[in-house]
Design an enzyme around this catalytic site. Sequence first.
Site, PDB file in Angstrom:
ATOM      1  N   ASP A 134       0.829  -1.206   0.000  1.00  0.00           N
ATOM      2  CA  ASP A 134       0.000   0.000   0.000  1.00  0.00           C
ATOM      3  C   ASP A 134       0.868   1.264   0.000  1.00  0.00           C
ATOM      4  OD1 ASP A 134      -2.438   1.365  -0.028  1.00  0.00           O
ATOM      5  OD2 ASP A 134      -3.306   0.129   1.547  1.00  0.00           O
ATOM      6  N   ASP A 171      -9.577   3.608  -3.858  1.00  0.00           N
ATOM      7  CA  ASP A 171     -10.329   2.426  -3.437  1.00  0.00           C
ATOM      8  C   ASP A 171     -11.729   2.400  -4.040  1.00  0.00           C
ATOM      9  OD1 ASP A 171      -8.153   1.852  -1.914  1.00  0.00           O
ATOM     10  OD2 ASP A 171      -9.141   2.076   0.025  1.00  0.00           O
TER      11      ASP A 171
END
Length: 675
Positions: free
Chosen positions: A178, A233
């Site tokens: 991430d 996202d």
Amino acid sequence: MRDSHTRTIRRTVAGALTAGMLCAAGLATPALAAPAAAPADDAPALADGLALTPPMGFNNWNSTHCRADFDEAMVKGIADLFVEKGLKDAGYQYVNLDDCWALPQRDADGKLVPDPARFPNGIAAVADYVHAKGLKFGIYTSAGTKTCNTAGFPGALGHEYSDARQFADWGVDYLKYDNCNNQGVDARQRYETMRDALKATGRPIVYSICEWGQNRPWEWAADVGHLWRTTGDISDNWGSMLQILKRNLPLAPYAGPGHWNDPDMLEVGNGGMTDTEYRSHFSMWSIMAAPLLIGADLRTASQETFDILGNKEVIAVDQDPLGKQGEVVSSGGGRWVVAKEMADGSVAVALFNESDTAQRIATTAGAVGLPDAAAYTQRDLWRHRTTHTAGTIAATVPAHGTVLLRIAADGRWAAYPPAVELGLDGDPFLQAATPATLTGTVTDLGRTAARRVSVSLTGPEGWTVRPVSATTAPVLAPGKSLRAKWRVTAPAGTPAGTYGLTLRASYRSPSGTPVATEVPLTATVVVPPPSGTSYLSDRPWLSATNGWGPVERDASNGEQAAGDGNPITLGGTAYAKGLGVHAPSDVSFYTGESCERVTADVGVDDEKGTAGTAAFEIWADGTKVASTGVLTNAMPAQSLTADVTGAQVVRLVVTDGGDGVDSDHADWADARLTC
């Protein structure tokens, strides 16, 4: 992305899909191909033989986030279901952990420590369990000092080699890396360091770069990772899925074996969309050659969810070894044609309907890159049925639906019945207790005649649907249509809204093979707009899509539940009336050809401070009649007026201003309709 464009897909692979292969329900995945050429000489794909087709598996984040139900039992249960429900046989391999698997602090030696409450037997034991099922195991961390969760779990920045060694020792096969808490360190540097650390372990580990597309990783990451996120996202709603799809579609040149564009995980089965929308989600991710990572808790998933996720014919499009991402052939008016060249010479074609009403979507065999031929076999990958077409590829596609086809030039086309297209002419708007005439059509798209053709229309319980013309034909010649009319009446008192209709047709091929097909349609019960000027926030809308949360009446958008917004405020001025939305947004109203003007003060709401950008558009039927440039919070409200004379439907559209969706709280303050 432009409202419309067309292009022809160049063909680079000769050959055609055989009739027998088209008929197979669940096409076998051929041998893996060598990596395709990268779009730039300085960005070769990793030459490690990994991820030669897009990774398929599971990630827990979309269904559990960091809740307590994310634990060892869940992970093992998912692995069990992969085997029991046939997902492993369909190609799903990876069972991946996301954030929150570790303790917030490293041990005295600087090592990561699995949370003993969630994983009492450690990570290696879970990996062993997954491996024993013939599956692979994945884990998560961040290219920063901490991961993304607010609890502050340790990231790998400065610990890359140590953490990679731990992952390899545990038996990790996949790493999602991430981007949170990155301390401003150059993205390419951070991700290259972990690439080198993974390589140093000697263990083959698929490397997923979750950089959110902030630094255009598709331009530099082909020799860094095996896949890279192209967007922020995804959320479990239509608006989120749609805007991510539109951002990923143009990136087709950068994808190929061993290096994939990643538009984020699947939301199929999480409950925020309809099954029709989930089939579109799965179809479009597959034609984009996207990684297919299940985000639903399969322990509570419906059979429909398993049917969508387990459709082997659709999966075969995603997993095709040629490794092409589908390209946009045409778009406009919410009607998308996307085509994907396949290794065997066939072409996968998605007819995708972005809009809120059923629409005819059409293209041709030549436009999608197929060679000239007398006719083509056409396999419907959701209905698992093969027909043939003379070259027209067309269907009436339900609202938010996708027809996914696999088409090939095939000398044995005559062995299959002709494809027919079903459609409903005009806009099916009705007023309660007022009869309306609807016309349905059946069109033969093949080279042979359809025989003993019959068509019917059915509506909701209590509605009157009465044919007022012939509904049968003994023979329907190629290219000809049967047109049938029905008088349709919604009962008195039927509330405004959309209602399902079903148009069905049956026919026989020249050899006598019976075929039955249907298309779900919608009729909309409407209330005519009142004379004079009225606030749009007081009117029922035909449809409303929104980037985050629902569209709000007389309040700003709060991003979550209905009614969680604040008073609409633009440039310090509060408005009592209006619509609060979040880009991307589209709200449509029935105007019945009886209105003249829409006016509003528009802008980005004050509640997000300096964040947020938006652009506003007003559409009359299919024509944009007014728009703004990109507006920011620092700008005062702009007055927007549109002439909508003669329009049946007016749409209020907000886009993200071209910089992605982030705090784009947009207001249609004092929005009024004059009729």
